[in-house]
Design an enzyme around this catalytic site. Structure first.
Site, PDB file in Angstrom:
ATOM      1  N   ASP A 169       0.827  -1.214   0.000  1.00 34.76           N
ATOM      2  CA  ASP A 169       0.000   0.000   0.000  1.00 34.76           C
ATOM      3  C   ASP A 169       0.862   1.265   0.000  1.00 34.76           C
ATOM      4  O   ASP A 169       1.951   1.279   0.570  1.00 34.76           O
ATOM      5  CB  ASP A 169      -0.898  -0.031   1.248  1.00 34.76           C
ATOM      6  CG  ASP A 169      -2.094   0.881   1.093  1.00 34.76           C
ATOM      7  OD1 ASP A 169      -2.368   1.330  -0.029  1.00 34.76           O
ATOM      8  OD2 ASP A 169      -2.760   1.146   2.115  1.00 34.76           O
TER       9      ASP A 169
HETATM   10  C1  LIG Z   1       4.183  -6.936 -11.838  1.00 37.32           C
HETATM   11  C2  LIG Z   1       3.522  -6.672 -10.550  1.00 37.32           C
HETATM   12  C3  LIG Z   1       3.044  -7.812  -9.756  1.00 37.32           C
HETATM   13  C4  LIG Z   1       3.397  -5.385 -10.161  1.00 37.32           C
HETATM   14  C5  LIG Z   1       2.825  -4.912  -8.882  1.00 37.32           C
HETATM   15  C6  LIG Z   1       2.625  -3.417  -8.971  1.00 37.32           C
HETATM   16  C7  LIG Z   1       2.078  -2.837  -7.699  1.00 37.32           C
HETATM   17  C8  LIG Z   1       3.024  -2.239  -6.736  1.00 37.32           C
HETATM   18  C9  LIG Z   1       0.762  -2.873  -7.482  1.00 37.32           C
HETATM   19  C10 LIG Z   1       0.079  -2.318  -6.289  1.00 37.32           C
HETATM   20  C11 LIG Z   1      -1.275  -1.837  -6.693  1.00 37.32           C
HETATM   21  C12 LIG Z   1      -2.117  -1.260  -5.625  1.00 37.32           C
HETATM   22  C13 LIG Z   1      -3.530  -1.132  -6.017  1.00 37.32           C
HETATM   23  C14 LIG Z   1      -1.631  -0.872  -4.426  1.00 37.32           C
HETATM   24  C15 LIG Z   1      -2.392  -0.213  -3.354  1.00 37.32           C
HETATM   25  O1  LIG Z   1      -1.749   1.001  -3.029  1.00 37.32           O
HETATM   26  P1  LIG Z   1      -2.142   2.388  -3.711  1.00 37.32           P
HETATM   27  O2  LIG Z   1      -1.281   2.582  -4.850  1.00 37.32           O
HETATM   28  O3  LIG Z   1      -3.591   2.400  -3.899  1.00 37.32           O
HETATM   29  O4  LIG Z   1      -1.686   3.445  -2.674  1.00 37.32           O
HETATM   30  P2  LIG Z   1      -2.455   4.644  -1.993  1.00 37.32           P
HETATM   31  O5  LIG Z   1      -3.000   4.016  -0.753  1.00 37.32           O
HETATM   32  O6  LIG Z   1      -1.356   5.598  -1.747  1.00 37.32           O
HETATM   33  O7  LIG Z   1      -3.510   5.205  -2.891  1.00 37.32           O
END
Ligand SMILES: CC(C)=CCC/C(C)=C/CC/C(C)=C/COP(=O)(O)OP(=O)(O)O
Length: 305
Positions: A84
């Site tokens: 996250d």
């Molecule tokens: C190839 C592969 C498996 C890649 C993975 C890429 C990756 C890091 C995906 C996470 C996606 C996600 C929805 C994270 C939640 O944090 P957020 O980004 O929504 O964070 P926030 O809470 O700051 O909005």
């Protein structure tokens, strides 16, 4: 133990075998679970990709080396991570959201490398939840392209490092090319034994339990089991984590200072130790991972006994 290279061209030329899941029992179980096609040419291309290899280069003795204080005999077999804070990381730097996700992939690569080095057997990552489909279209499309790019770029590493890739979740919702890439990668790496990366995409704990119940209900309807046969063990055989020898994470890490499980592996986390890190996922590195593992090794796990 010497660092061993297990890449073999065999998966590229072997006729694909059907998945073990009895797809005939679940009519809507989609083409994903039909026999697979040979690996696509982009994957063959990726197998020769050297770009990210440097990250994995290490001395042969590394697999024996653990940071001070970390005990090999108390290492978690399965670590799950809610990655996250990628968007917040980007916003804090006045960068576009996609840079946050890209930085998140780099962080994941680092953690996979460390897991291999320190002898953790399975890492599950929550890459895209069932609810993430409701994010802005442009963001969803970017994430899909990132999954495709990330997996293609790292295919060579998965073979060289003897890494098995498994994908869990409702893949039927993903773009066809991505479905094909993921299914082929799972099939091609299924005999790799050093480390397993489980990527949860279009996944939620509710989805997992519901699909398991549907499969059991169909088995009962077909007369293969009695409703009274259903127990914990039968349920676990139908959960998506049936792809691993270690279906229950020993340790769950969530980054970004949030104290929630957010519908990740609800069944499987029953006795999991939880660790909440303040860092945003792109900032989560070796030092914090070590902190989480050291905290885990201090815990007394009693399983209610
Ligand atoms: C190839 C592969 C498996 C890649 C993975 C890429 C990756 C890091 C995906 C996470 C996606 C996600 C929805 C994270 C939640 O944090 P957020 O980004 O929504 O964070 P926030 O809470 O700051 O909005």
């Amino acid at each position: 133990m010497p660092f061993s290279l297990h890449f073999s061209p065999t998966p590229l030329i072997t006729a694909p075998s059907p998945l073990s899941k009895p797809f005939f029992l679940v009519p809507y179980y989609h083409t994903l679970h039909a026999p697979k096609s040979p690996l696509c040419s982009s994957m063959e291309h990726a197998l020769t990709h050297q770009g990210k290899q440097e990250a994995f280069d290490r001395r042969p003795e590394d697999s024996q080396t653990l940071p001070l204080g970390l005990r090999r005999d108390a290492m978690p077999s399965h670590v799950a991570v809610i990655m996250d804070g990628n968007r917040r990381w980007a916003r804090l730097r006045d960068l576009p959201v996609r840079s946050g996700y890209e930085a998140g992939v780099e962080s994941l690569r680092k953690i996979v490398e460390i897991c291999c080095k320190w002898g953790i057997k399975v890492l599950s990552v929550f890459a895209f939840s069932s609810d993430n489909w409701f994010r802005p279209k442009v963001e969803v499309e970017f994430l899909m392209s990132l999954f495709e790019r990330g997996m293609q770029e790292d295919t060579g590493i998965f073979f060289r490092e003897n890494i098995r890739i498994s994908v869990i979740g409702d893949l039927t919702k993903l773009p066809k090319a991505l479905q094909e890439l993921m299914v082929n990668l799972e099939e091609a790496t299924k005999n790799n034994t050093r480390f397993q990366l489980i990527v949860a995409v279009s996944y939620s704990g509710h989805y997992d339990v519901v699909q398991a119940c549907q499969r059991l209900a169909l088995k009962a309807k077909c007369g293969l089991i009695e409703p009274s046969d259903i127990n914990v063990s039968l349920m676990e055989q139908e959960l998506e984590t049936n792809c691993t020898e270690f279906p229950h994470p020993d340790l769950l890490i969530r980054t970004s200072g949030e104290f929630r499980i957010s519908n990740f592996m609800l069944w499987q986390l029953a006795y999991t130790e939880l660790f909440f890190a303040q860092s945003l996922w792109p900032d989560f590195g070796e030092a914090e991972f070590l902190k989480a593992l050291l905290a885990f090794q201090q815990r007394q796990r009693r399983y209610g006994v």
